[in-house]
Write a protein that holds these residues in place. Structure first.
Motif, PDB file in Angstrom:
ATOM      1  N   LEU A 130       0.832  -1.200   0.000  1.00 47.17           N
ATOM      2  CA  LEU A 130       0.000   0.000   0.000  1.00 47.17           C
ATOM      3  C   LEU A 130       0.868   1.251   0.000  1.00 47.17           C
ATOM      4  CD1 LEU A 130      -2.850   1.292   0.189  1.00 47.17           C
ATOM      5  CD2 LEU A 130      -2.623   1.168   2.689  1.00 47.17           C
ATOM      6  N   SER A 131       1.985   1.227   0.754  1.00 46.98           N
ATOM      7  CA  SER A 131       2.852   2.406   0.788  1.00 46.98           C
ATOM      8  C   SER A 131       3.518   2.658  -0.563  1.00 46.98           C
ATOM      9  CB  SER A 131       3.929   2.226   1.863  1.00 46.98           C
ATOM     10  OG  SER A 131       4.731   1.087   1.562  1.00 46.98           O
ATOM     11  N   GLY A 132       3.661   1.596  -1.392  1.00 46.31           N
ATOM     12  CA  GLY A 132       4.206   1.763  -2.735  1.00 46.31           C
ATOM     13  C   GLY A 132       3.133   1.969  -3.785  1.00 46.31           C
ATOM     14  N   SER A 133       1.888   2.130  -3.353  1.00 42.02           N
ATOM     15  CA  SER A 133       0.742   2.360  -4.250  1.00 42.02           C
ATOM     16  C   SER A 133       0.564   1.227  -5.248  1.00 42.02           C
ATOM     17  CB  SER A 133       0.894   3.700  -4.997  1.00 42.02           C
ATOM     18  OG  SER A 133       0.990   4.784  -4.109  1.00 42.02           O
ATOM     19  N   VAL A 134       0.930  -0.010  -4.807  1.00 42.41           N
ATOM     20  CA  VAL A 134       0.762  -1.175  -5.680  1.00 42.41           C
ATOM     21  C   VAL A 134      -0.646  -1.720  -5.588  1.00 42.41           C
ATOM     22  CG1 VAL A 134       1.600  -3.523  -6.189  1.00 42.41           C
ATOM     23  CG2 VAL A 134       3.217  -1.709  -5.496  1.00 42.41           C
ATOM     24  N   ILE A 135      -1.252  -1.654  -4.369  1.00 39.81           N
ATOM     25  CA  ILE A 135      -2.612  -2.154  -4.164  1.00 39.81           C
ATOM     26  C   ILE A 135      -3.507  -0.998  -3.740  1.00 39.81           C
ATOM     27  CG2 ILE A 135      -1.860  -4.482  -3.526  1.00 39.81           C
ATOM     28  CD1 ILE A 135      -2.339  -3.668  -0.598  1.00 39.81           C
ATOM     29  N   SER A 136      -4.803  -1.295  -3.812  1.00 43.20           N
ATOM     30  CA  SER A 136      -5.765  -0.264  -3.413  1.00 43.20           C
ATOM     31  C   SER A 136      -5.992  -0.299  -1.897  1.00 43.20           C
ATOM     32  CB  SER A 136      -7.094  -0.495  -4.144  1.00 43.20           C
ATOM     33  OG  SER A 136      -7.687  -1.713  -3.714  1.00 43.20           O
ATOM     34  N   GLN A 137      -6.603   0.754  -1.400  1.00 46.41           N
ATOM     35  CA  GLN A 137      -6.941   0.829   0.036  1.00 46.41           C
ATOM     36  C   GLN A 137      -7.930  -0.264   0.429  1.00 46.41           C
ATOM     37  OE1 GLN A 137      -5.575   3.056   2.272  1.00 46.41           O
ATOM     38  NE2 GLN A 137      -6.661   1.861   3.855  1.00 46.41           N
ATOM     39  N   ALA A 138      -8.840  -0.619  -0.464  1.00 48.56           N
ATOM     40  CA  ALA A 138      -9.836  -1.650  -0.177  1.00 48.56           C
ATOM     41  C   ALA A 138      -9.169  -3.003   0.051  1.00 48.56           C
ATOM     42  CB  ALA A 138     -10.852  -1.738  -1.311  1.00 48.56           C
ATOM     43  N   GLU A 139      -8.172  -3.341  -0.735  1.00 46.37           N
ATOM     44  CA  GLU A 139      -7.471  -4.609  -0.579  1.00 46.37           C
ATOM     45  C   GLU A 139      -6.716  -4.642   0.764  1.00 46.37           C
ATOM     46  OE1 GLU A 139      -6.262  -6.260  -4.907  1.00 46.37           O
ATOM     47  OE2 GLU A 139      -5.452  -4.267  -4.394  1.00 46.37           O
ATOM     48  N   PHE A 140      -6.117  -3.488   1.099  1.00 50.19           N
ATOM     49  CA  PHE A 140      -5.427  -3.423   2.399  1.00 50.19           C
ATOM     50  C   PHE A 140      -6.415  -3.568   3.564  1.00 50.19           C
ATOM     51  CE2 PHE A 140      -4.109  -0.844   6.042  1.00 50.19           C
ATOM     52  CZ  PHE A 140      -2.950  -1.515   6.393  1.00 50.19           C
ATOM     53  N   ASP A 141      -7.555  -2.908   3.459  1.00 49.49           N
ATOM     54  CA  ASP A 141      -8.573  -3.012   4.536  1.00 49.49           C
ATOM     55  C   ASP A 141      -9.064  -4.444   4.700  1.00 49.49           C
ATOM     56  OD1 ASP A 141      -8.321  -0.315   4.965  1.00 49.49           O
ATOM     57  OD2 ASP A 141     -10.099   0.231   3.774  1.00 49.49           O
ATOM     58  N   ARG A 142      -9.194  -5.168   3.566  1.00 52.21           N
ATOM     59  CA  ARG A 142      -9.636  -6.558   3.640  1.00 52.21           C
ATOM     60  C   ARG A 142      -8.574  -7.411   4.363  1.00 52.21           C
ATOM     61  NH1 ARG A 142     -10.027  -7.383  -1.353  1.00 52.21           N
ATOM     62  NH2 ARG A 142     -12.103  -6.430  -1.521  1.00 52.21           N
ATOM     63  N   ALA A 143      -7.322  -7.182   4.089  1.00 52.01           N
ATOM     64  CA  ALA A 143      -6.247  -7.914   4.761  1.00 52.01           C
ATOM     65  C   ALA A 143      -6.208  -7.582   6.250  1.00 52.01           C
ATOM     66  CB  ALA A 143      -4.900  -7.581   4.106  1.00 52.01           C
ATOM     67  N   ASN A 144      -6.431  -6.319   6.566  1.00 52.21           N
ATOM     68  CA  ASN A 144      -6.479  -5.901   7.980  1.00 52.21           C
ATOM     69  C   ASN A 144      -7.624  -6.585   8.724  1.00 52.21           C
ATOM     70  OD1 ASN A 144      -5.984  -4.528  10.358  1.00 52.21           O
ATOM     71  ND2 ASN A 144      -7.080  -2.679   9.721  1.00 52.21           N
ATOM     72  N   ALA A 145      -8.786  -6.653   8.085  1.00 48.16           N
ATOM     73  CA  ALA A 145      -9.947  -7.292   8.704  1.00 48.16           C
ATOM     74  C   ALA A 145      -9.712  -8.795   8.898  1.00 48.16           C
ATOM     75  CB  ALA A 145     -11.191  -7.055   7.851  1.00 48.16           C
ATOM     76  N   ASP A 146      -9.067  -9.445   7.897  1.00 47.66           N
ATOM     77  CA  ASP A 146      -8.764 -10.874   8.027  1.00 47.66           C
ATOM     78  C   ASP A 146      -7.836 -11.125   9.209  1.00 47.66           C
ATOM     79  OD1 ASP A 146     -10.343 -11.451   5.868  1.00 47.66           O
ATOM     80  OD2 ASP A 146      -8.672 -11.538   4.417  1.00 47.66           O
ATOM     81  N   TYR A 147      -6.848 -10.247   9.382  1.00 46.94           N
ATOM     82  CA  TYR A 147      -5.912 -10.414  10.498  1.00 46.94           C
ATOM     83  C   TYR A 147      -6.619 -10.269  11.847  1.00 46.94           C
ATOM     84  CZ  TYR A 147      -2.157  -9.256  13.738  1.00 46.94           C
ATOM     85  OH  TYR A 147      -1.320  -9.221  14.839  1.00 46.94           O
TER      86      TYR A 147
END
Length: 375
Positions: A130-147
């Motif tokens: 996410l910090s390299g703007s490779v993925i979207s914020q939505a994908e990061f939020d989904r990973a955060n929720a899974d964790y």
């Protein structure tokens, strides 16, 4: 012929008149004897009434209750893996009493922690992307929720394992063990009772007309038949806010020190509440009281005269107002004065003015604190 008949009639009338006169005299004599008849005196025992002072107390039957008392139960179903106590043991808060089998939960915890670790690694990787703007914020939020979800699932499994460790919720004395090693327990099945017995409560009811005397802090003395010669002292700590509509009594609760554990929950005891200064009474044996719906009374012995003017020892019925009882005695609060000689046995066969013969060789019991034989 006529003269003979007249003579016979005169003689007959004379005989009948004489017989009638004799019978009349006999009846008069019998009436006089009946009027002068005095039944034989009744044998009674007596006591001379004496003034005394009784402490103002209210007596009641109470029940002991634990300040804290529960049946320690299984929170979750499982098989008993180990037991860490003995029946009747004293335990402290937090001590482990039993462990249920947690092998399944341990396996589930291992799987949940593995999932959590994978989710953590994926979350950290997504954070870099996410910090390299490779993925979207939505994908990061989904990973955060899974964790977070896998972390919560692992915590849930750890909590289930902890709930299968049965601990003492407070310090106290255990009862008799109800389970065995290897036994399956359903949720809510009892393991053992636990009672906190020092201090301990005594609960008792008093009539509604006495509730104004029941104030927090008043001294309460408690005795039990199973503990002769032992008296426990405590104080009123609570007065119920409602009157029981079936008995018209108010429940009172007092707290007592019970360091030796002699008083146990469920015991019946006698509770006496001190109400204040002592009151002046005349104490009599309970056998001296003649109970009746129209009023209680005693028989007072004195000198009397019969219809002919002859003196004899007789009784007069005196109505009295009774107070509390104590042992063999009952308090008379009014209607009797010190010095009166009162009949203590045989009152059921007396009437007002009856003659009595006093025989005090054997008297009824008159002990304010009697004890059973062989006690």
């Amino acid at each position: 012929m006529a003269k003979r008949m007249l003579a016979m009639l005169a003689v007959t009338a004379l005989i009948v008149g004489g017989l009638g006169f004799v019978k009349f005299r006999q009846i008069q004599t019998a009436i006089g004897q009946a009027a002068a008849f005095q039944p034989p005196p009744e044998a009674v025992t007596t006591i001379v009434a004496a003034a005394g002072e009784w402490p103002a107390t209210l007596n009641a039957i109470g029940t002991m209750a634990a300040v804290q008392g529960v049946t320690v139960s299984a929170d979750l179903p499982g098989t008993v893996d180990s037991i860490g106590f003995e029946s009747g043991q004293i335990v402290r808060e937090g001590e482990v009493l039993a462990l249920l089998d947690t092998r399944q939960e341990q396996a589930q915890l291992a799987a949940a922690e593995a999932q959590r670790e994978l989710a953590r690694l994926n979350y950290e990787r997504m954070q870099g992307l996410l910090s390299g703007s490779v993925i979207s914020q939505a994908e990061f939020d989904r990973a955060n929720a899974d964790y977070r979800q896998t972390e919560a699932r692992a915590g849930e499994t750890r909590a289930a394992i902890e709930r299968k460790t049965i601990r003492a919720p407070f310090s106290g004395v255990l009862g008799i063990r109800r389970v065995n090693l290897g036994q399956y327990m359903s949720a809510g099945d009892g393991l053992v009772t636990l009672q906190s017995m020092n201090p301990i409560y005594v609960n008792f009811g008093v009539p509604q007309q006495s509730v104004t005397e029941m104030r927090t802090g008043r001294t309460v003395r408690v005795t039990a038949e199973e503990l002769p010669g032992v008296e426990f002292t405590g104080r009123i700590t609570a007065v119920d806010s409602a009157v029981d509509p079936s008995t018209r009594n108010v429940q009172i609760q007092a707290t007592l020190a019970n360091p030796a554990g002699k008083l146990r929950p469920g015991m019946f005891v006698k509770a006496a509440v001190a109400l204040g200064a002592a009151s002046a009474v005349v104490a009599l044996p309970a056998s001296a009281i003649s109970y009746a719906p129209y009023g209680d009374s005693v028989f007072v012995v004195g000198d009397m005269k019969d219809p002919s003017g002859a003196s004899y020892r007789g009784v007069r019925q005196q109505f009295v107002k009774l107070g509390e009882s104590r042992g063999d005695q009952i308090a008379v609060v009014s209607g009797l004065k010190p010095g009166d000689e009162v009949v203590t046995s045989g009152v059921f066969k007396l009437r007002n003015g009856a003659a009595v013969l006093v025989n005090n060789r054997v008297r009824p019991a008159n002990n304010p604190a009697p004890k059973p034989e062989n006690s």
